[in-house]
Scaffold this motif. Sequence first.
Motif, PDB file in Angstrom:
ATOM      1  N   ARG B 107      49.749  57.210  21.422  1.00 22.70           N
ATOM      2  CA  ARG B 107      49.202  56.149  22.300  1.00 22.70           C
ATOM      3  C   ARG B 107      48.635  54.868  21.665  1.00 22.70           C
ATOM      4  NH1 ARG B 107      45.936  59.717  26.317  1.00 22.70           N
ATOM      5  NH2 ARG B 107      47.397  60.663  27.348  1.00 22.70           N
ATOM      6  N   PHE B 108      48.492  55.105  20.217  1.00 26.13           N
ATOM      7  CA  PHE B 108      48.311  54.223  19.445  1.00 26.13           C
ATOM      8  C   PHE B 108      48.925  53.124  19.103  1.00 26.13           C
ATOM      9  CE2 PHE B 108      45.357  52.149  16.556  1.00 26.13           C
ATOM     10  CZ  PHE B 108      46.006  51.632  15.192  1.00 26.13           C
ATOM     11  N   LYS B 117      45.828  46.509  31.195  1.00 27.60           N
ATOM     12  CA  LYS B 117      44.676  46.948  31.962  1.00 27.60           C
ATOM     13  C   LYS B 117      43.902  45.783  32.602  1.00 27.60           C
ATOM     14  CE  LYS B 117      40.013  48.827  31.331  1.00 27.60           C
ATOM     15  NZ  LYS B 117      39.189  49.256  30.466  1.00 27.60           N
ATOM     16  N   GLY B 120      46.124  44.700  35.341  1.00 31.20           N
ATOM     17  CA  GLY B 120      46.078  45.538  36.598  1.00 31.20           C
ATOM     18  C   GLY B 120      44.825  45.502  37.384  1.00 31.20           C
ATOM     19  N   THR B 125      48.294  46.685  41.300  1.00 32.66           N
ATOM     20  CA  THR B 125      49.025  47.923  40.989  1.00 32.66           C
ATOM     21  C   THR B 125      50.546  47.173  41.044  1.00 32.66           C
ATOM     22  OG1 THR B 125      47.636  49.286  42.010  1.00 32.66           O
ATOM     23  CG2 THR B 125      49.527  50.034  40.482  1.00 32.66           C
ATOM     24  N   LEU B 128      51.399  44.859  38.317  1.00 30.12           N
ATOM     25  CA  LEU B 128      51.355  45.538  37.149  1.00 30.12           C
ATOM     26  C   LEU B 128      52.764  46.343  36.835  1.00 30.12           C
ATOM     27  CD1 LEU B 128      49.482  46.420  34.656  1.00 30.12           C
ATOM     28  CD2 LEU B 128      49.127  48.251  35.907  1.00 30.12           C
ATOM     29  N   ASP B 254      42.927  49.647  46.393  1.00 27.42           N
ATOM     30  CA  ASP B 254      43.284  49.724  44.716  1.00 27.42           C
ATOM     31  C   ASP B 254      42.150  49.754  43.937  1.00 27.42           C
ATOM     32  OD1 ASP B 254      44.523  49.599  42.494  1.00 27.42           O
ATOM     33  OD2 ASP B 254      45.903  47.776  42.899  1.00 27.42           O
ATOM     34  N   PHE B 255      41.764  51.078  43.595  1.00 22.98           N
ATOM     35  CA  PHE B 255      40.732  51.231  42.541  1.00 22.98           C
ATOM     36  C   PHE B 255      40.581  50.949  41.512  1.00 22.98           C
ATOM     37  CE2 PHE B 255      37.952  54.688  44.957  1.00 22.98           C
ATOM     38  CZ  PHE B 255      38.521  54.442  46.168  1.00 22.98           C
ATOM     39  N   SER B 256      42.003  50.152  40.924  1.00 25.28           N
ATOM     40  CA  SER B 256      41.969  49.859  39.515  1.00 25.28           C
ATOM     41  C   SER B 256      41.429  48.535  39.404  1.00 25.28           C
ATOM     42  CB  SER B 256      43.217  50.005  38.991  1.00 25.28           C
ATOM     43  OG  SER B 256      44.357  49.386  39.916  1.00 25.28           O
ATOM     44  N   VAL B 258      39.136  45.500  39.093  1.00 19.51           N
ATOM     45  CA  VAL B 258      37.781  45.294  38.795  1.00 19.51           C
ATOM     46  C   VAL B 258      37.201  43.851  38.777  1.00 19.51           C
ATOM     47  CG1 VAL B 258      37.768  47.421  37.119  1.00 19.51           C
ATOM     48  CG2 VAL B 258      38.345  45.186  36.301  1.00 19.51           C
TER      49      VAL B 258
END
Lengths: 187, 675
Positions: B107-108, B117, B120, B125, B128, B254-256, B258
Amino acid sequence: MGNKQTIFTDEQLDAYQDCTFFTRKEILRLHGRFHELAPHLVPMDYTNDPDVKLPLALIVNMPELKENPFRNRIVESFSEDGLGNLSFNDFVDMFSVLSEMAPRELKAIYAFKIYDFNVDNYICKEDLEKTLNKLTREELTPEEVNLVCEKAIEEADLDGDNKLSFADFENMISRAPDFLSTFHIRI
Amino acid sequence: MRRSIYAGHGTWRNFGNLGLTEDEIEEEVENETVQLVRELVELPSRACRQRIRGLPMNFNERRNIRSQVFSAKLSKKSRLPTCCTDFSEQASRSFRRFGAGLVTARRFLVIWQNTLKEIGGTFGTSVLSYFQFLKWLLMFNVFSLLINFCFITLPQIIHAPNITHATGFRGLELLTGVGYFNQTVFFYGGYDGEVIETPPPYNMQLAYFFTMAAYFLLCGISLIYSMAKSFQTNFVLHSASVSGGAWRLLCSWDFSVVNEKAVQHNKNNLCVQLKESLSERIQRRAVLSLSERMENVARHLLSWLISVLLAVGCCAAVYFLLQDQVVSNISQDPDNLVTEASTLAVPVVVSLINLVVPLLFSLISRVDQRSNPRTKIYINILRNVLLKMSILGILCHHWMTDVPTSVSCWESYVGQSVYRLVIVDFIFSLFGSFFGEFLRNIIGTKLIPSLGVPEFDIATNVLDLINAQTLAWIGIYFSPLLPVIQFIKLFLIFYLKKVSLSMNCQVPRQSGRAAQMQTVYIALLFFPSYVGALSLVAYTVWSLKPSELCGPFQGLSRPFQAVQDWADTVQAIPGSQWISWIFYNVIKNELFFYLLTLIVLVLTYFIWQVAQGRKQLIRTLREQIANEGKDKAFLLNKLQSTQKQRRPSGISISQDVSTVPSFTQNWMNTFPLDM
C-alpha cells in the motif's frame, strides 16, 4: 515488525487485524485520528484497554463526516448505547465497515441500521421521509415527498406490510451494484 | 431492552416482540454463540478470519468470539507436545505478521493514494473510476517495461554496446523516432539474434519470443480475471426496473463525497432526478401513433447512416494517405528533414479524426432523440469504438501487407510508426483538454452562461485511454521500450486531467451506473483492444517473414521457426522428451484446440441452463413471499375478529397475543435469504 510503538500490545494489534479490515499501520493511524479529536481525553497508551468514549458532537466534526447528511445516524448505529458515544473500538469498527474491503452483506446490515431512524428494525414511511428530507434539504413539497416514499415502499416491499424489513432492503440492495462503491468513506 | 443477534446462516433475528424473559434471551444468545464458535472452529484459519471480520456485531463481541475460537482450536491441537504447538503457534503468528507487513508495504508503494481520495471526495465515484482505470493501465505498462528491460534490452546492451548512428541528434527525432534512434535498442532493429555465449548460453531469439509471449499471456489472464470479477459484482439480474425511486433514494447517495459544494450539488441532482421521475409517473406515456413510430425509426436509421458514412469517409482518407506516403524514402535519404516531417502527416490526421469525429457523433445523436439515457451512452460508445477500431484496422492492414514488402527493416519502421502515433496522440490530447474543457469553461461561464460549466465526459476520456493502450500493445513487439513512453504519457495525462477537472469541470449529472460502465470499459479493453493487438502480433510471429538484415529473427522464414528449432534440439537431450511431446501434440496439434473449444462450449451451455433455472426459482419464490404476506394479513384480521368475539366471555387475551406473533415472527425470520 520492528516498529517500537507503545500504544498497543502486539496481541491487541493482532486482534484488531483479525477482527477488522485494517492493517497494523492503519490502526495506529486511526488511533492518531481518534486522539486528535480530543487530546486531553484519549490516552496515548491503550495497552490496558481504557474505557474512553467520545461524544457524538466531537465525532461528527471529523472532515470525513462533517458534510454527510447521515452523520448522526452513522455514529449512533455504531455506538453501543445508541446515543453516539464511541469508544476507540467502535470508532475502528465504524470505519472498517465503511471501508472498501467490507463485504456487501455487512454493509447492507449497517446501511439498514442507519436508515432506520426510529430503531424498530423496519424502515417505515416516516424513516423514508426523514431520509428524503436529509437528502434534498426541503426542496420537494410535502406531496412530492409523500409520493416518492409511497413509490419507494411499493417497489421494495415484497410481503405487503407497508414497511421494509431487512429482507426487503437486502433484496433492493442486490439490484443496485453501485451500492458497494457508494457506501464507502475513505479515511 | 431490545436485543438482536446474528445467527449463523445469515438471518437477522429480533427478540423484541416475543415476550420472552430476560433469562430466556440470555440463554438463546449463549446457545447461538456456542453454535457459531463451533462452526468457526471447523473452518481453515484464513476462512475463519474472513468470517470473523464479516460478523455484524460490535468489536468487543467479535474479539470475544475470536478468542473463544482460537482457544478451541488450540485445545484441538493439544494432542501434540506443547513445545511443538508453541512453535507452530509462534511460526504462524510471525508468518501472519509478515504477510500483513507485506500488504502495508504494498500500500505504501501505491501512488496517488491521497490524490484519488481528494478526487473521489469532490467529484464522486464515477469520475474516480476514470482515474482508477488510468492507474490500472499504468500497471500494465510498468510490468511490461520491467520484463522487457530485464530480459531483452539489458542483455543486448551488455553484449553489443556499439551502435552506429546514421545521423546526429536533431530535435525532430523525439517526434518521428527515426534518425538517431534508428538502430538503438528502442526498436526491433537494434536487437540481434545471437546466442550470447556467457555461461549459461542465453538465446536472444528465444528470450525475445518468450518474453513477449509471457507478457501477453499474463495480460490476458489479468484482463479476463478482472472482467469476470467485475461482471459478477456489477451485472445483476433485474426483473423489475432498477431506476425506480427507492433505489435512487437509498442506494445511490455517495457517502465518500466530503466537499461541501459537491454535497450540495449532489443534493440538487437528486432533487432534479426525483422530480423528473415523479413527473414521468404523473403523465402516463401515451401510446405512440404509427406515424410517430415511423418517424422515430427514420431518425434512428438516418443518424446511423450519417455516422457510418462519416466513419467510412475517415477510413478511406487514412487509406489513401497511407498509399500516397512514400514509404522507402526515409531509409534512402535520412538527412532530409522535410521527408521526415512528412511521415508525421498520417499520425496528425489520425489524431485529428479521433478528436473531432466523436464531437460530431454527439451532435448527430441529438438528431436521434432517444428517451433512455443508458441506450444513448451505449450507442455513442459503440459508434466511437467502431470508428477508432476501423482506423486502427486500416493502419494494421497497411503495416502487415504493404510495409514488409517495400521496406528493408520493416519491423523498425512499424515500431517507429506506432511511436509517432503515440506521441502525436498525446499532443492532441493536450490540445483536446485545452479546447474541450478550458475554452468550453470560459465560453460556458463568461460568454454564453446558458451553456453552463462543462461536465467531465467519462466515456470519451476512457475510450481515448483504451485507444492509447491498444497502440501500446500493438507496438510492444516492434519496439520493446515503448512502455516507457506510454508510462510517461499516462503519468502526464493523469495530472493534466486532474488539473483540468478541478479548474474547469463540475460533477457529472448522471452519476448512476458507474459500476456497470466499469464492466463495459474493461470488456472493451479486452475484446477489440487486447484481442486485436494479440492477433496482430500472433500473425506477425506465425506468418510474416522477418527482415533479412536486422532484428533478432533475421534469416529465419518466420519468427516461430526459432521455437521449432529449439524444440528439435531439446528432443535430442535425453530426459526432456516431454517438452517436445507437449510441443508437437499440444501446441502444434489442431485436434487439441478443437476438443478444448468443444468442452468450453458444453460448459457454457450447462452454466447458462443453471442460470435460467435459478431465474425461474427466484420468480416463484417472489410470488411465494407475496402470497405469504397476504396470508399474514388475513390471519391478523381473523385474530382481531376472534378477539372481539371472545372478549365478552372474559378469557384472557394475553396468551393469544403471544402465540400468534411468535408464529409469524419465527416464520418470517427463517425465510432463506441466500438462494
